[in-house]
Design a protein around this motif. Structure first.
Motif, PDB file in Angstrom:
ATOM      1  N   LYS A 284      -0.309  13.256  -6.838  1.00 50.04           N
ATOM      2  CA  LYS A 284       0.912  13.732  -6.167  1.00 50.04           C
ATOM      3  C   LYS A 284       1.920  12.591  -6.144  1.00 50.04           C
ATOM      4  CE  LYS A 284      -0.983  12.716  -1.612  1.00 50.04           C
ATOM      5  NZ  LYS A 284      -1.442  13.185  -0.327  1.00 50.04           N
ATOM      6  N   ILE A 285       3.170  12.942  -6.033  1.00 53.34           N
ATOM      7  CA  ILE A 285       4.260  11.960  -6.173  1.00 53.34           C
ATOM      8  C   ILE A 285       4.155  10.847  -5.135  1.00 53.34           C
ATOM      9  CG2 ILE A 285       5.897  13.295  -4.757  1.00 53.34           C
ATOM     10  CD1 ILE A 285       7.164  11.610  -7.837  1.00 53.34           C
ATOM     11  N   ASN A 286       3.628  11.190  -3.963  1.00 45.96           N
ATOM     12  CA  ASN A 286       3.575  10.176  -2.901  1.00 45.96           C
ATOM     13  C   ASN A 286       2.168   9.608  -2.712  1.00 45.96           C
ATOM     14  OD1 ASN A 286       2.437  12.421  -1.867  1.00 45.96           O
ATOM     15  ND2 ASN A 286       3.670  12.527  -0.004  1.00 45.96           N
TER      16      ASN A 286
ATOM     17  N   PRO B   7       0.802  -1.243   0.000  1.00 42.92           N
ATOM     18  CA  PRO B   7       0.000   0.000   0.000  1.00 42.92           C
ATOM     19  C   PRO B   7       0.827   1.283   0.000  1.00 42.92           C
ATOM     20  CG  PRO B   7      -0.268  -1.214   2.069  1.00 42.92           C
ATOM     21  CD  PRO B   7       0.464  -2.109   1.150  1.00 42.92           C
ATOM     22  N   GLY B   8       2.068   1.196   0.442  1.00 48.66           N
ATOM     23  CA  GLY B   8       2.873   2.416   0.460  1.00 48.66           C
ATOM     24  C   GLY B   8       3.488   2.742  -0.888  1.00 48.66           C
ATOM     25  N   VAL B   9       3.341   1.853  -1.854  1.00 45.90           N
ATOM     26  CA  VAL B   9       3.918   2.097  -3.181  1.00 45.90           C
ATOM     27  C   VAL B   9       3.167   3.260  -3.832  1.00 45.90           C
ATOM     28  CG1 VAL B   9       4.233   1.138  -5.489  1.00 45.90           C
ATOM     29  CG2 VAL B   9       4.718  -0.267  -3.475  1.00 45.90           C
ATOM     30  N   THR B  10       3.950   4.225  -4.308  1.00 45.20           N
ATOM     31  CA  THR B  10       3.344   5.443  -4.857  1.00 45.20           C
ATOM     32  C   THR B  10       3.343   5.390  -6.383  1.00 45.20           C
ATOM     33  OG1 THR B  10       5.459   6.561  -4.959  1.00 45.20           O
ATOM     34  CG2 THR B  10       4.196   6.780  -2.900  1.00 45.20           C
ATOM     35  N   TYR B  11       2.574   6.304  -6.961  1.00 50.46           N
ATOM     36  CA  TYR B  11       2.552   6.358  -8.421  1.00 50.46           C
ATOM     37  C   TYR B  11       3.931   6.646  -8.986  1.00 50.46           C
ATOM     38  CZ  TYR B  11      -2.447   5.850  -9.048  1.00 50.46           C
ATOM     39  OH  TYR B  11      -3.715   5.337  -9.088  1.00 50.46           O
TER      40      TYR B  11
END
Lengths: 493, 566, 427
Positions: free
Chosen positions: A136-138, A111-115
């Motif tokens: 947003k990046i995060n 779940p912490g993987v960002t776009y």
């Protein structure tokens, strides 16, 4: 230090639990005019096992949990507690990309993987993933998918949950399981993948569609600790075009025709206020860009991928251009004179650096819902009328329409910038417009904040049935209590 | 056992005289003969139980009243539409059968690319209505004569065009249900009267409780109406056809083309399918005619596309050198239709398809390019109006193996081994038609955007021949074992057996507990138990919705180290 | 010839696959939801029982002695119009089932066991006593319609063509002028025409459709004997039911004469250049295919064979068995005539040719179950009206009668013509 914090430390480790003022402050939300609530602590688990232990403890002790996956700042009200004393389960540290399978265009991520993180890793494999507008990046990919944010290239979206597929979830009752195809096999991802199973089918397993209890749930059902996502081929050629018009209706007709024949990749409609806000770096450049724009523009992405990309792009450009011409419109390549605005990069990639919302001193109120493309014009007219009556400048209202979202729905979004001096005015406008839109048939499929009350009042049976389901998966009502209004109202104890 | 007179009268008052019957011949014709219409159930030489009455409700209100009355008197009920498979029939003695045929409306909302349909609207009619507006719908694999609502709400719903149109799982929008306890559920936007365009939310989707990877086969109430997403149809306002029966042929424009694509290896086949899929080249993709068997398909296509030929021509055609050559050429094949939304689009798709073939060393079968055959096949695949060719050889067939498991590379790698098992049985026994072993067939779009296939093999047997029925059952025991050895789950031919006993009656909770407590993730079945308990407290349904009693979960070996439900 | 019993159909009953194709026109041909159904009995009575599938399943239960005939079941069995729509639809994909044949065998069985509908008894009594299935008609009045037309009496002299008007045309006063005009037309075409006169009797086809096999056989054998004796080369009839009986059923029993429906005869004359339509008839028309001229109008082809399984379990027939699947019915002749008449524009309904909807008269239901038959006719009229046509045209007096009765029921009338009436106007 109270018992809960002690227990959380025992489960996740000392460094994984925070309860200082500095740590807590970003989680006290004031999002879309909801009453801020102060959480007790933040816990940052590192695995599904830890999440399972946290939920079981919370269940036994009646501790409210609020799952959060994206990095701050947080704009969504779903990640802000609605009751005091909640524990924020911050999953943003679970950042593993567990697998990428080029052959099946599948990735399994935490779940912490960002776009930003995922797009980069996928690009190395010749893949990409569809995005919501200018994330947003995060921004957590999984959070975005669970929130069912509209995707820009919805022609590739087969159903409501796409591209989300299988998940690992710990329900509010403390049971951890896999959903979809993965739920039919051994509860061991490595073993499944070793057997050639790539968590492709997100439905079920069996006759209960577990994934759909999580999408749109605002963290009220359970906590997801990994998910498989469907990726796409990275375009070899990717052009962006615009079709401008003073009339939203014409652009609605245009997008209808384009989608009807399954042409285009990205496709959306924005007014000058919204597009310039997204493209600009600051207020000055926003005005500069805005002046160059027509009132309304459809943005049309055209991509050539693995197979004969040049030919495909040529064909699509020609056919889409013909559709535009028939409606008296003109499809033109990205206008060079939109100074400093990389439209494609800005809207389709995770924002590197400052997200547009942070570029301004203003705050933004958002109203969004789903409707049909044929009705969007009426909502826009109504919004303008309401703003006029409220003394709010109509030209400041941003409008973003994703003409096809999750099948046949059309995402309709209004952006209302405001400052401290007109907060009260915008607050009143926000409430009034939401209520009137609801009466007009706006469907708040993602009912954040006050929209839940508006929507469930229109559909009391849904509230009743949802309450029944919630009791099954979260019998002690610990998962993000009070969210979704009446459907989870029995929580506050 | 007849209904008590007072109860019969109450039912009659709801639906009206003429819409209820307990005439013995009517009741008899609402029993499923497991050897005839098995649909992955058997085959068995058995019939399902006799209903106490058959009712034809005409509205949601009538359905609700019937269900409430069933709750009041503890009577089981099952609604069905076109009665294609065993799932639609009751499974206990204390049950009534609802035949939904009076509810058959189709309302097309072209501007928003959706249609609102009632239970007895069949796929062929929906397609015909939508074509008037330049649209089409996914036609489920069961074919044009079956109910799209039943497939969408009650079962799985992939079809030959799913690679383009999505499956019925994908296309399900708002739906209206009468839940088993008699309450109404309208999923998504219809619940609040905002329209039928969105089947999800508000918030979590209540659709989850009535439809997972498959629907609940009539075990979670009665779906009385739903909206489906439509897809573009770049053809005329109706489906034009010419020719004498039974070999009708499509009479379409140049923007529709049918091909049988052939490949040197299964690996090449899978790679080509991947490329076709990801590059969105085709309109329909189905391994269709191999259902007649890999030795037979060339001859069969010649028979079926020629109104003057019959099955008795098979032996001669099989000796024809040219047909032999063509059949050999399409041993590893797939049928596709490409449709150009414009002629430029058509040009791209033609070239892209050729490029795919070039890259993997594939080819287009020559015989299948002949206009008489190609236009026959084109019509077949667009309308799915010949699904009963499944039965053409002997009057009965049963799908088996079921090599889906999510991806086509895996399925393709197992085809030859599975085929060898079938071929050996064909040679050693005479229970089923000997067609060359390999009779694998199925679509390419089992998972809308993800590249799954939904494959099965066909075993053609004679429902009039008890030895044939029995022998095919034995054969399925063997295929079931093979599937288990390969980690593929149960054989498709035995799919319904886990829900319904061979004698046609429902499975009991005790049987379910025994079966599901030791599954890898028994939580799935416990949650289904809890949902069923909440919405169907009197358990007035069949046993297709598989459940595990929470108590049995605690006791089950697979759950010992897990969380608990009670 | 050996008459089959219900037990002879057990293989078919068990091989019916419950696919429901018998309830719809061939799916490839569906153009709308409204007119997708093909089986009138199933559409009207609604329960699956009334479809060909239901009849197979019911027949099996009867053959297995699991069901006894009740009044309800008797009504169900006799509700089949014998229109054969199920037969065509089934045979789109099945090569080893004969639904129509089985439906009639089931009727024969129920009759054999003593269960009939009252109106049928009256009809059969009239057949026995007056030589017609139309109640209240008298043998003595049979030839009244032809008085003064100058026919040859084939009992006394020879002619090339035997004109066989049939009961409906012969007795129905409303059709008398049409019939007389028709005969005049044929005579004008230099036809060498004769009739059986007072010795003519019902063809018996309707009795066959109702399952009264013995009564049909008796009638047919008498007629065949009379017809053969005339020495005529061709029989021409304006009735679709008679056409089917003469062309198929009598041929099976040994009649060797060529049988033509009058539309075939006229079409032939037009093609030969012997007839030219000169007067325009300005109207848009739609044509209703009579079941027994259309899908059941193919010539009889004798077959005497058995089932043979090949490749373990594939069912075939040895020798090749003719397929009566509607492919060779009379569809083009009436349309050719309409197209040859100046001013006429033909628009088609959705259910045409081999998948045409029955008018309701089939199987004697017009008399035995009138309310049901009228509903069936009404559905056809509604279909005709949906084409925005000026008139509905057919080529069978039974269809004409049913459709004419139904046509004004919704308050909007529409002319119903026998094709011959339009031919007469055009000459």
């Amino acid at each position: 230090m109270n018992n809960t914090i002690e227990k959380l430390i025992k489960i996740a480790g000392e460094g994984a639990v925070q309860f200082s003022e500095d740590a807590i402050l970003p989680h006290i939300g004031n999002r879309n005019f909801e009453t801020p609530m102060r959480p007790m602590a933040i816990v940052r688990p590192q695995s599904g096992e830890q999440v399972e232990a946290i939920v079981n403890y919370a269940k036994e002790n009646g501790v409210p949990l609020v799952p959060v996956s994206s990095g701050g700042p947080h704009y969504s009200s779903s990640s802000a507690p609605s009751v005091p004393g909640a524990v924020i389960v911050d999953l943003s540290g679970m950042k593993k990309i567990i697998s990428i399978n080029r052959r099946f265009c599948m990735a399994v991520i935490e779940p912490g993987v960002t776009y930003g993180q995922l797009q980069k890793a996928l690009a190395d494999e010749g893949l990409t993933i569809s995005v919501p507008l200018a994330p947003k990046i995060n921004k957590s990919v999984i959070a975005s998918l669970l929130e069912v944010q509209p995707r820009l290239n919805s022609v590739y979206q087969w159903n409501y949950i796409d591209p989300l597929r299988c998940m690992e979830v710990t329900w509010g009752d403390g049971n951890r399981m896999y959903t979809g195809e993965a739920g039919g096999g051994v509860r061991d991802l490595n073993k499944q993948q070793a057997q050639g199973k790539w968590q492709i089918n997100g439905a079920g397993p069996m006759m209960l569609d577990f994934c759909r209890l999580l999408t749109g749930s605002q963290g009220t059902m359970g906590i997801v600790t990994w998910a498989s996502v469907k990726c796409e081929q990275l375009p070899q050629i990717h052009n962006i075009h615009t079709v401008e018009s003073p009339s939203i209706k014409k652009l609605c007709d245009f997008t209808f025709e384009v989608l009807r024949w399954r042409f285009s990749d990205e496709l959306m409609i924005m007014n000058a206020a919204y597009l310039s806000t997204v493209l600009a770096e600051d207020v000055i450049s926003k005005e500069k860009i805005r002046k160059q724009l027509n009132d309304w523009q459809a943005i049309v992405g055209i991509a050539g991928k693995e197979m004969l990309p040049e030919l495909r792009v040529k064909q699509l450009e020609s056919d889409i251009s013909d559709i535009a011409k028939k409606l008296g419109l003109n499809l033109s390549p990205q206008r060079k004179e939109i100074e400093g605005a990389d439209v494609l990069g800005r809207i389709t990639s995770a924002c590197v650096g400052t997200h547009w919302r942070e570029s301004y001193s203003e705050e933004f109120a958002q109203i969004f819902f789903v409707t049909t493309i044929s009705k969007t014009e009426f909502f826009v007219n109504a919004m303008n009328e309401l703003a006029k009556n409220a003394g709010y400048p109509v030209k400041e209202i941003g409008v973003y329409i994703q003409p096809q979202h999750a099948g046949t729905s059309c995402h309709c979004e209004f952006l209302l910038p405001y400052h401290a001096d007109n907060l009260a005015q915008v607050r009143e406008l926000f409430f009034k417009a939401s209520a009137i839109f609801s009466e007009m048939g706006a469907y708040f499929a993602r009912p954040y904040g006050i929209w839940a009350k508006l929507q469930f009042e229109k559909d009391p049976l849904a509230a009743k049935h949802l309450k029944t389901v919630k009791k099954i998966f979260d019998p002690k009502m610990i998962m993000n209590p009070r969210k979704l209004s009446t459907a989870t109202v029995e929580v506050a104890k | 056992m007849a209904l008590v007179r007072e109860i019969y009268k109450e039912f009659e008052e709801i639906v009206g005289i003429g819409n209820i019957s307990e005439e013995p011949v009517v009741l008899e014709t609402y029993r499923c003969v497991a050897a005839q219409s098995s649909a992955h159930y058997g085959p068995y030489d058995q019939r399902t139980p006799t209903p106490q009455a058959v009712l034809l409700p005409g509205s949601t209100e009538e359905v609700q009243k019937i269900v409430l009355l069933c709750n009041k008197h503890g009577i089981h009920f099952k609604a069905s539409t076109t009665f294609w498979s065993a799932q639609g029939y009751i499974g206990s003695d204390n049950a009534i059968q609802l035949d939904m045929r009076r509810m058959n409306k189709i309302e097309v909302d072209a501007k928003n690319q959706l249609a609102i349909i009632e239970p007895y609207a069949i796929a062929a009619a929906i397609q015909a209505e939508t074509m008037k507006h330049g649209m089409t719908c996914n036609i489920q694999g069961a074919g044009g004569s079956t109910s799209t609502l039943a497939s969408t709400a009650g079962w799985q719903g992939p079809g030959p065009s799913s690679i383009f149109t999505g499956t019925n799982y994908d296309n399900m929008l708002s739906a209206e249900w009468v839940l088993p306890n008699g309450e109404i559920l309208r999923t998504g936007s219809a619940g609040s009267g905002d329209g039928w365009f969105c089947g999800e939310g508000p918030g979590p989707s209540l659709r989850a409780i009535v439809r997972g990877v498959a629907g609940t086969a009539g075990d979670m109430g009665v779906c009385t109406k739903l909206a489906i997403k439509l897809s573009p149809w770049p053809g005329p306002t109706y489906l034009p056809s010419t020719g004498a029966p039974p070999s009708y042929k499509a009479d379409l424009y140049e923007n529709f083309k049918y091909y049988t694509l052939c490949f040197p290896t299964w690996e090449a086949w899978a790679e080509a399918v991947r490329m076709i899929h990801e590059n969105r080249i085709i309109y329909i993709g189905h391994r269709q005619f191999n259902m007649f068997g890999c030795d037979m398909k060339g001859a069969m296509v010649n028979i079926l596309s020629d109104p003057n030929k019959q099955l008795c021509d098979l032996p001669d055609l099989l000796e024809d050198e040219e047909i032999k050559k063509q059949t050999e050429s399409m041993r590893i094949d797939v049928q596709v239709v490409i449709a150009g939304m414009t002629m430029l689009d058509m040009d791209y798709k033609e070239k892209a398809l050729d490029e795919v073939l070039r890259m993997v060393g594939g080819w287009k079968n020559e015989m299948m390019l002949k206009p008489d055959i190609a236009n026959w096949a084109l019509l077949y695949l667009i309308r799915m109006g010949r699904k009963n060719l499944n039965y053409v050889y002997c009057g009965a067939y049963e799908g088996h193996f079921g090599l889906s498991r999510g991806n086509y590379f895996y399925s393709a790698s197992l085809v030859e081994e599975a085929s060898a098992i079938k071929r050996e049985w064909e040679i050693k026994h005479n229970h089923m038609a000997a067609v060359g072993g390999n009779s694998s067939m199925g679509g390419l779009g089992g998972v809308g955007g993800g590249g799954g296939v939904s494959w099965e093999f066909f075993a053609h047997f004679d429902a009039h021949d008890k030895e044939s029925i029995k022998g095919v059952c034995e054969y399925f025991n063997k295929t079931n074992q093979w599937m288990a050895q390969k980690g593929l789950g149960g054989c498709m031919g035995k799919l319904n057996e886990s829900s319904r006993r061979p004698d046609g009656y429902n499975r009991s909770q005790e049987e379910f507990n025994k079966t599901f407590a030791s599954t890898p993730q028994p939580e799935v079945f416990v949650y289904q138990w809890m949902v069923k308990d909440a919405f169907n407290p009197k358990k007035l349904s069949g046993s297709y919705y598989k459940t595990l009693d929470p108590k049995a979960f605690v006791e089950g070996s697979g759950a010992a180290s897990r969380g608990v439900f009670i | 010839m050996k008459e089959k019993t219900l037990a002879d159909y057990k293989a078919m009953q068990e091989r019916c696959c419950n696919c429901s194709y018998c309830k719809w026109i061939p799916l490839d041909k569906i153009k709308s939801n409204r007119f997708a159904y093909n089986c009138p009995a199933n559409a009207y009575f609604k329960f699956n029982t009334y479809s060909a599938r239901g009849r197979f399943q019911a027949g099996l239960a009867v053959a297995n002695e699991e069901l006894d005939y009740t009044e309800g079941m008797t009504q169900m069995v006799h509700s089949c119009l014998s229109c054969g729509a199920c037969d065509v639809a089934c045979k789109i994909s099945r090569y080893n089932l004969e639904p129509l044949e089985h439906n009639i065998a089931l009727k024969a069985d129920v009759i054999e066991k003593g269960h009939t509908i009252l109106a049928q008894k009256v009809m059969l009594n009239t057949l026995a006593t007056e030589g017609t299935l139309i109640p209240n008609m008298k043998k003595a009045d049979r030839a009244v319609w032809s008085e003064g037309l100058g026919f040859k009496d084939l009992a006394k002299e020879k002619a090339e063509v035997l004109f066989f008007p049939g009961c409906k045309y012969g007795y129905d006063k409303t059709l008398k002028e049409t019939l007389r005009t028709t005969v005049s037309l044929l005579l004008n075409m230099e036809a060498d025409l004769g009739v059986l006169g007072e010795s003519e009797m019902c063809c018996g086809g309707r009795a066959w459709q109702m399952g009264f096999e013995k009564e049909f056989s008796k009638t047919a054998d008498i007629n065949i004997s009379k017809i053969q004796k005339t020495g005529a080369k061709i029989i021409v009839t304006p009735c679709a039911d008679c056409y089917h009986a003469l062309k198929r059923l009598y041929a099976e029993r040994g009649l060797t004469m060529e049988v033509l429906h009058v539309v075939e005869y006229i079409d032939r004359k037009v093609k030969e250049g012997r007839v030219t339509f000169t007067k325009p008839v300005n109207m848009t028309v739609t044509y209703h295919d009579p079941c027994h001229l259309g899908r059941q109008g193919a010539p009889f082809v004798p077959w005497n064979g058995t089932e043979k399984k090949i490749f373990n379990q594939i069912h075939t027939w040895e020798p090749r068995r003719p397929r009566n699947n509607g492919a060779n019915g009379i569809y083009d002749a009436p349309r050719n005539i309409l197209e040859a008449i100046p001013g006429i524009r033909l628009v088609e309904m959705e259910r045409i040719r081999e998948y045409s909807w029955c008018c309701g008269a089939g199987g004697g239901c017009g008399q035995s179950m009138p309310a049901y038959a009228e509903w069936v006719a009404g559905d056809r009229v509604a279909e005709a009206k949906s084409t925005a046509t000026d008139a509905l045209v057919t080529a069978c007096p039974w269809c004409n009668g049913m459709l004419s009765k139904a046509v004004g029921k919704d308050g909007e009338t529409m002319p119903v013509y026998d094709l011959l009436e339009l031919v007469a106007r055009a000459l």
